[in-house]
Design an enzyme around this catalytic site. Structure first.
Site, PDB file in Angstrom:
ATOM      1  CG  HIS A  89      64.827  68.633 115.398  1.00  0.00           C
ATOM      2  ND1 HIS A  89      65.563  69.721 115.802  1.00  0.00           N
ATOM      3  CD2 HIS A  89      65.667  67.581 115.438  1.00  0.00           C
ATOM      4  CE1 HIS A  89      66.807  69.342 116.045  1.00  0.00           C
ATOM      5  NE2 HIS A  89      66.897  68.046 115.827  1.00  0.00           N
ATOM      6  NE  ARG A 100      48.959  49.997 112.013  1.00  0.00           N
ATOM      7  CZ  ARG A 100      47.717  50.374 112.356  1.00  0.00           C
ATOM      8  NH1 ARG A 100      47.434  51.646 112.497  1.00  0.00           N
ATOM      9  NH2 ARG A 100      46.787  49.480 112.547  1.00  0.00           N
ATOM     10  NE  ARG A 197      69.409  66.712 115.730  1.00  0.00           N
ATOM     11  CZ  ARG A 197      69.406  65.818 116.712  1.00  0.00           C
ATOM     12  NH1 ARG A 197      70.509  65.170 117.033  1.00  0.00           N
ATOM     13  NH2 ARG A 197      68.312  65.583 117.408  1.00  0.00           N
TER      14      ARG A 197
END
Ligand SMILES: Cc1cc2nc3c(=O)[nH]c(=O)nc-3n(C[C@H](O)[C@H](O)[C@H](O)COP(=O)(O)OP(=O)(O)OC[C@H]3O[C@@H](n4cnc5c(N)ncnc54)[C@H](O)[C@@H]3O)c2cc1C
Length: 242
Positions: A89, A100, A197
């Site tokens: 979306h 990370r 959804r």
């Protein structure tokens, strides 16, 4: 099975961080087209039913820009496979915890007890419908997933212990590992998200989302209904197509 400590959960968290706007703001933005000077005072002049009539008219005719002057930010905690669907979306802004820079959480998704697992006869990708699994098989699924996650977590920890960069070590973790993000979008975009959804058999365009993103989306819808009751009523009464 190793004795690695990991959390297995089916819970998906959605919490409101902040919002801007209201049902009145939608109507006020619409009024700008005919009376831009008075528009901002709308909340003092419109009755609730008058307000609803205007919002419903806008939703029915898909005059969507007045819905774009409200914005809502949610905190979400969900497995990465849900985030992969969510990030499709594009008309939204995202900030996600970084694998990370941060050690990921030993938290992994397993299916809810009520979640259907087996494709029904005649299953089609366009209408993915599942039926229940026998309880022994369901237990086996939970155990296999748990074993696999524990093994992956042990590998991750072992690589980190050898000072391997987090951004490399994380490659061994599955898409069931949990992540956290903030997501902000305007109300138009959130209604579009809900149209895709949340499965509603009465919608104008019936969608068949994966159960886990729907589990998050129904929480989004509950918050939006409390913040914008008239807009959500109009959304439902006009076919949930946005
Ligand atoms: C049930 C279901 C199954 C799916 N299956 C798959 C799949 O198998 N594979 C897959 O890759 N994806 C799949 N998707 C993702 C889907 O194709 C969309 O990417 C996703 O639903 C986001 O919708 P969107 O583009 O309308 O939303 P947003 O990206 O938020 O965009 C909102 C609207 O902005 C406009 N817009 C945004 N970007 C552009 C652009 N680049 N060009 C033109 N208009 C734009 C469009 O009008 C769009 O509807 C699935 C989605 C659902 C709900």
């Amino acid at each position: 099975m190793t004795d690695v400590e990991i959390e297995l959960t089916s819970e998906i968290t959605v919490r409101l961080i902040q919002h801007m706007g209201s049902d009145q703001m939608i109507a006020a933005a619409a009024k700008v087209s005919t009376s831009p000077e008075e528009a901002r005072a709308l909340e003092t002049v419109e009755s609730s039913e008058g307000l609803y009539g205007l919002i419903r008219y806008l939703a029915k005719l898909r005059h969507t820009s007045p819905f774009e002057h409200s914005a809502i930010t949610f905190y979400v905690e969900a497995p990465i496979f849900v985030f992969r669907e969510w990030h499709r979306h594009r008309i939204a802004s995202y900030s996600e915890m970084s694998g990370r820079y941060t050690e990921l959480l030993p938290k992994f998704w397993v299916p809810r007890a009520s979640r259907n697992l087996i494709p029904v006869p005649g299953y089609k990708a366009a209408r993915p419908i599942f039926g229940p699994a026998p309880s022994a098989l369901r237990a086996e699924v939970q155990e296999s997933l748990g074993d696999s996650y524990a093994h992956a977590w042990e590998t991750y920890q072992s690589l980190l212990a050898q000072n391997i960069a987090k951004e490399v070590a994380r490659a061994c973790l599955p898409v069931a590992v949990f992540s956290k993000m903030w997501v902000t979008a305007n109300l138009h975009s959130w209604l579009h998200f809900l149209s895709l959804r949340v499965h509603d058999p009465n919608a104008q365009f019936v969608s068949y989302p994966q159960a886990e993103i729907e589990q998050a989306a129904v929480q989004v819808e509950a918050v939006l209904t409390s913040l914008f009751p008239l807009a959500l009523r109009a959304f439902n009464e006009t076919g949930r197509s946005f």
